[in-house]
Write a protein that holds these residues in place. Structure first.
Motif, short mmCIF file in Angstrom:
data_model
loop_
_atom_site.label_atom_id
_atom_site.label_comp_id
_atom_site.label_asym_id
_atom_site.label_seq_id
_atom_site.Cartn_x
_atom_site.Cartn_y
_atom_site.Cartn_z
N LEU A 125 0.81 -1.21 0.00
CA LEU A 125 0.00 0.00 0.00
C LEU A 125 0.85 1.27 0.00
CD1 LEU A 125 -2.95 -0.97 2.39
CD2 LEU A 125 -2.77 -1.21 -0.10
N ASP A 126 2.15 1.13 0.28
CA ASP A 126 3.04 2.29 0.25
C ASP A 126 3.24 2.84 -1.16
OD1 ASP A 126 3.32 1.92 2.96
OD2 ASP A 126 5.33 1.03 2.85
N VAL A 127 2.98 2.03 -2.18
CA VAL A 127 3.20 2.49 -3.55
C VAL A 127 1.92 3.06 -4.18
CG1 VAL A 127 4.98 0.72 -3.82
CG2 VAL A 127 2.70 0.29 -4.75
N VAL A 128 0.85 3.15 -3.40
CA VAL A 128 -0.43 3.63 -3.91
C VAL A 128 -0.51 5.15 -3.80
CG1 VAL A 128 -2.93 3.59 -3.57
CG2 VAL A 128 -1.61 1.48 -3.34
N PHE A 129 -0.90 5.80 -4.89
CA PHE A 129 -1.17 7.24 -4.86
C PHE A 129 -2.58 7.52 -4.38
CE2 PHE A 129 -2.71 11.14 -6.99
CZ PHE A 129 -1.81 12.05 -6.46
N GLY A 130 -3.53 6.68 -4.81
CA GLY A 130 -4.91 6.85 -4.40
C GLY A 130 -5.80 5.86 -5.09
N TYR A 131 -7.09 6.12 -5.05
CA TYR A 131 -8.09 5.17 -5.57
C TYR A 131 -9.15 5.93 -6.37
CZ TYR A 131 -5.95 2.18 -2.06
OH TYR A 131 -5.05 1.48 -1.32
N THR A 132 -9.65 5.29 -7.41
CA THR A 132 -10.72 5.86 -8.18
C THR A 132 -11.74 4.77 -8.51
OG1 THR A 132 -11.24 7.33 -10.06
CG2 THR A 132 -9.60 5.60 -10.44
N VAL A 133 -12.70 5.10 -9.35
CA VAL A 133 -13.78 4.18 -9.72
C VAL A 133 -13.62 3.82 -11.19
CG1 VAL A 133 -16.29 3.87 -9.76
CG2 VAL A 133 -15.23 5.37 -8.04
N GLY A 134 -13.94 2.58 -11.55
CA GLY A 134 -13.79 2.17 -12.94
C GLY A 134 -14.91 1.26 -13.40
N ASN A 135 -14.98 1.09 -14.70
CA ASN A 135 -15.95 0.20 -15.34
C ASN A 135 -15.19 -0.62 -16.37
OD1 ASN A 135 -18.12 -1.02 -16.63
ND2 ASN A 135 -19.31 0.85 -16.82
N ASP A 136 -15.02 -1.90 -16.09
CA ASP A 136 -14.29 -2.80 -16.98
C ASP A 136 -15.25 -3.30 -18.07
OD1 ASP A 136 -12.60 -4.63 -18.18
OD2 ASP A 136 -12.82 -6.14 -16.61
N VAL A 137 -15.58 -2.41 -18.99
CA VAL A 137 -16.55 -2.74 -20.04
C VAL A 137 -16.02 -3.92 -20.87
CG1 VAL A 137 -17.85 -1.84 -21.99
CG2 VAL A 137 -17.27 -0.33 -20.08
N THR A 138 -16.92 -4.86 -21.17
CA THR A 138 -16.51 -6.13 -21.77
C THR A 138 -17.46 -6.56 -22.87
OG1 THR A 138 -15.62 -6.85 -19.61
CG2 THR A 138 -16.01 -8.57 -21.26
N ALA A 139 -16.91 -6.90 -24.02
CA ALA A 139 -17.70 -7.53 -25.08
C ALA A 139 -17.81 -9.02 -24.74
CB ALA A 139 -17.05 -7.33 -26.44
N ARG A 140 -18.90 -9.38 -24.05
CA ARG A 140 -18.99 -10.71 -23.46
C ARG A 140 -18.96 -11.81 -24.50
NH1 ARG A 140 -17.58 -10.75 -18.78
NH2 ARG A 140 -19.27 -9.45 -17.96
N ASP A 141 -19.62 -11.60 -25.63
CA ASP A 141 -19.63 -12.64 -26.66
C ASP A 141 -18.23 -12.86 -27.24
OD1 ASP A 141 -19.75 -10.08 -27.76
OD2 ASP A 141 -21.16 -10.61 -29.35
N LEU A 142 -17.46 -11.80 -27.40
CA LEU A 142 -16.10 -11.95 -27.92
C LEU A 142 -15.18 -12.56 -26.88
CD1 LEU A 142 -15.70 -8.59 -29.87
CD2 LEU A 142 -16.63 -10.78 -30.66
N GLN A 143 -15.41 -12.27 -25.61
CA GLN A 143 -14.62 -12.89 -24.56
C GLN A 143 -14.78 -14.40 -24.61
OE1 GLN A 143 -15.98 -12.15 -20.55
NE2 GLN A 143 -13.91 -12.29 -19.70
N ARG A 144 -16.00 -14.86 -24.85
CA ARG A 144 -16.25 -16.30 -24.89
C ARG A 144 -15.72 -16.94 -26.17
NH1 ARG A 144 -22.31 -15.10 -22.69
NH2 ARG A 144 -21.90 -15.35 -20.45
N SER A 145 -15.83 -16.23 -27.29
CA SER A 145 -15.45 -16.83 -28.56
C SER A 145 -13.95 -16.79 -28.83
CB SER A 145 -16.20 -16.15 -29.72
OG SER A 145 -15.80 -14.80 -29.86
#
Length: 255
Positions: A129-149
């Motif tokens: 945790l000493d190397v952390v500058f801070g924290y934010t919020v994210g959205n790992d948007v995913t093309a689910r059909d392509l992930q599977r194929s």
């Protein structure tokens, strides 16, 4: 404190959030420190941008909530399941997520995101945790059909606009707290889970990632998404909230 990256009068700057104003800083605080310029700008007068553009990589963690792994019919990993997203996928609050023509199903995945502040290689868990500058919020948007194929995740996770980050970086956030990651689509709650449900805590993720590749200041680690992922369609508004940091909002359109 909360740090914003913003656009104002055709210039990009950084500022400390102070109620409904920004205390403008002389430069990027990750590298230039927290030197105020003396200028205060109403937040209503600026456009908030992604609070960080990763210098080299977005490290993402898959299946880090047991219920999410199970909802997609996947095994729970014995160690962190890592993949990379390109920094060209990053957009900011209010920007548009674009559903690519190659995919018929694009999903939201709300997450807590770690912002690295120092060069880190082979960092032990008790120092991570000493190397952390801070924290934010994210959205790992995913093309689910392509992930599977595809059998691997580079295309499914890497399209432009598939990594919304924001609205700010919180430098005093406690990643061991029980605050919740909550995702809403058009105001309806779809995901909600406390950070204490993470199978691999933040310090372990940093140590694990730094054992594989050097983490650079500005790199980010997306820590995994709770159960409840689902599809987005054109016209949707998706919100990801982490209490104590803020709400990341983006709309959706087709390419």
């Amino acid at each position: 404190m909360k740090i914003a990256r913003f656009s104002h009068r055709d210039a990009i700057a950084y500022g400390i959030v102070d109620d409904d104003e920004l205390v403008q800083l002389a430069g990027d605080p990750m590298f230039a420190g927290f030197e105020p310029t003396g200028t205060r700008i109403p937040i209503a007068d600026v456009a908030l941008l992604a609070p960080v553009i990763p210098r080299s990589k977005v490290v993402a963690i898959g299946r880090n909530y047991r219920a999410h792994a199970e909802e997609l019919g996947n095994d729970v990993p014995a160690e962190p399941l890592m993949f990379l997203k390109p920094n060209t996928a990053v957009i900011g609050p209010g920007d548009v997520i674009v559903r690519p023509t190659q995919s018929e199903r694009v999903d939201f995945e709300g997450e807590l995101v770690v912002v690295i502040g120092r060069i880190a290689k082979n960092v032990p868990v008790d120092k991570a945790l000493d190397v952390v500058f801070g924290y934010t919020v994210g959205n790992d948007v995913t093309a689910r059909d392509l992930q599977r194929s595809d059998g691997q995740w580079s295309r499914a996770k890497g399209f432009d606009t598939f990594c919304p980050l924001g609205p700010v970086i919180e430098t005093e956030f406690d990643p061991a707290s029980a605050v919740r990651v909550v995702t809403r689509v058009n105001g309806e709650e779809r995901q909600s889970a406390p950070l204490t449900d993470l199978m691999f805590p933040i310090a372990e993720l940093i140590a694990y990632a730094s054992s594989v590749f050097t983490l650079l200041p500005g790199d980010v680690i997306m820590t995994g998404t709770p159960a409840g992922v689902g599809p987005l369609v054109a016209g949707d508004e998706v919100e990801v909230e982490v209490e104590g940091i803020g709400v990341l909002r983006n709309t959706v359109r087709d390419a």
